[in-house]
Design a protein around this motif. Sequence first.
Motif, PDB file in Angstrom:
ATOM      1  N   ASN A 160      -3.339  -8.482   4.483  1.00  0.00           N
ATOM      2  CA  ASN A 160      -3.998  -7.190   4.387  1.00  0.00           C
ATOM      3  C   ASN A 160      -4.582  -6.973   2.993  1.00  0.00           C
ATOM      4  O   ASN A 160      -3.864  -6.627   2.059  1.00  0.00           O
ATOM      5  N   THR A 161      -5.872  -7.175   2.865  1.00  0.00           N
ATOM      6  CA  THR A 161      -6.554  -6.953   1.586  1.00  0.00           C
ATOM      7  C   THR A 161      -7.400  -5.682   1.635  1.00  0.00           C
ATOM      8  O   THR A 161      -8.229  -5.463   0.759  1.00  0.00           O
ATOM      9  N   GLY A 175       0.829  -1.199   0.000  1.00  0.00           N
ATOM     10  CA  GLY A 175       0.000   0.000   0.000  1.00  0.00           C
ATOM     11  C   GLY A 175       0.860   1.245   0.000  1.00  0.00           C
ATOM     12  O   GLY A 175       1.958   1.244  -0.572  1.00  0.00           O
ATOM     13  N   GLN A 203      -5.919  -2.371   2.068  1.00  0.00           N
ATOM     14  CA  GLN A 203      -4.905  -1.325   2.135  1.00  0.00           C
ATOM     15  C   GLN A 203      -5.455   0.040   1.749  1.00  0.00           C
ATOM     16  O   GLN A 203      -4.928   1.064   2.173  1.00  0.00           O
ATOM     17  N   TRP A 249      -6.553  -3.758  -2.477  1.00  0.00           N
ATOM     18  CA  TRP A 249      -5.132  -3.960  -2.196  1.00  0.00           C
ATOM     19  C   TRP A 249      -4.343  -3.849  -3.496  1.00  0.00           C
ATOM     20  O   TRP A 249      -4.901  -3.930  -4.586  1.00  0.00           O
TER      21      TRP A 249
END
Length: 199
Positions: free
Chosen positions: A70-71, A41, A73, A168
Amino acid sequence: MPALAPTGYSGRITWLGRVPHRDAAPIETEALSEMPLGFGGMEGEVHAGLTRPSCSRVTAQHSKGTEIRNTRQLSLLGAEELDEIAARLGLDALDPAWLGASVVVAGLPDFSHLPPSARLQGPDGCTLVVDMQNRPCQFPAMTIEAARPGHGKAFKQASKGLRGVTAWVERPGTLRPGDALRLHLPDQRAWRPEARNDA
């Protein structure tokens, strides 16, 4: 054979922002003239990183605070839907900064219902993958209330189904206001549990 098909739809970036922290409301968001993105990100953004602690969105899968991929961001909003929320709240306009937005995109219809795994690709190849629809939360409501007293409390209901999507970074690059983002969609049909395997 490619599984993702470019469509004839493109949106245009009208606003970029960075949220440096999320300690409490009001949300503090900095407008940007460009957004350099890596695989994690945007560096220094509160939602950046390759992993994140799980939140209320995924408690059916992971207990809160579990480290997961982490999808989410970025928070993407549709400009037209932002205008619709403002109208529902009785405001002339909504500042994307009040909602902690990362990217505001104009010209893509039904923006908050872009399907998971859709791609938005910029001019330099920077590619964002849609994770899922975003949900209204208390921080924008409190931020709007502080900025426009009497209007924030209705935000959750007014923004239902219009809150944009989380995304993301699949391919790093730099986004700038005015950039076109081309929509790419998976070529599979919608899921039907009763369908045969060969359908």
